[in-house]
Design a protein around this motif. Structure first.
Motif, PDB file in Angstrom:
ATOM      1  N   LYS A  11       0.633  -1.420   0.054  1.00 13.25           N
ATOM      2  CA  LYS A  11      -0.020  -0.039  -0.200  1.00 13.25           C
ATOM      3  C   LYS A  11       0.946   1.184  -0.078  1.00 13.25           C
ATOM      4  O   LYS A  11       0.769   2.195  -0.766  1.00 13.25           O
ATOM      5  CB  LYS A  11      -0.723  -0.038   1.176  1.00 13.25           C
ATOM      6  CG  LYS A  11      -1.663   1.104   1.564  1.00 13.25           C
ATOM      7  CD  LYS A  11      -2.615   1.104   2.669  1.00 13.25           C
ATOM      8  CE  LYS A  11      -1.746   1.041   4.013  1.00 13.25           C
ATOM      9  NZ  LYS A  11      -2.667   1.144   5.230  1.00 13.25           N
ATOM     10  N   LEU A  48      -6.661   0.521  -2.235  1.00 12.83           N
ATOM     11  CA  LEU A  48      -5.460   0.975  -1.775  1.00 12.83           C
ATOM     12  C   LEU A  48      -5.344   1.251  -0.387  1.00 12.83           C
ATOM     13  O   LEU A  48      -4.210   1.139   0.366  1.00 12.83           O
ATOM     14  CB  LEU A  48      -5.191   2.409  -2.466  1.00 12.83           C
ATOM     15  CG  LEU A  48      -4.736   2.472  -3.980  1.00 12.83           C
ATOM     16  CD1 LEU A  48      -4.676   3.800  -4.406  1.00 12.83           C
ATOM     17  CD2 LEU A  48      -3.463   1.733  -4.070  1.00 12.83           C
ATOM     18  N   GLY A  51      -4.696  -2.309   1.230  1.00 10.99           N
ATOM     19  CA  GLY A  51      -3.431  -2.901   0.642  1.00 10.99           C
ATOM     20  C   GLY A  51      -3.338  -4.089   0.116  1.00 10.99           C
ATOM     21  O   GLY A  51      -2.203  -4.997  -0.011  1.00 10.99           O
TER      22      GLY A  51
END
Length: 79
Positions: A11, A48, A51
């Motif tokens: 991430k 995002l 992750g």
């Protein structure tokens, strides 16, 4: 490292690339859509922030933003 730490590393790497280029999630969505990858703000935000996206998604993002190369030197510091 455990699974959570690996996800955090992934991430941070992708978010770092975006930040260094001044690319917002909205801009990323537009760039992904422009190369035929159908995403929306919520899907990108979720991927995002948690992750746990695929390497394919990461490559799609890199292609969409025009990234030509990436260094993985920082991985040597992980423990």
């Amino acid at each position: 490292m455990n699974e959570k730490q690996w996800k955090n590393q992934a991430k941070n790497m992708l978010k770092g690339v975006l930040a260094s280029r001044g690319i917002t999630y909205e801009m990323l969505v537009a760039k992904l859509n422009a190369i035929g990858i159908q995403e929306n703000y919520n899907s990108v935000n979720t991927k995002l922030n948690r992750g746990s996206f695929s390497f394919v998604f990461a490559i799609q993002c890199f292609k969409a933003i025009g990234l030509k190369s990436m260094s993985f030197d920082g991985l040597n510091d992980l423990e």
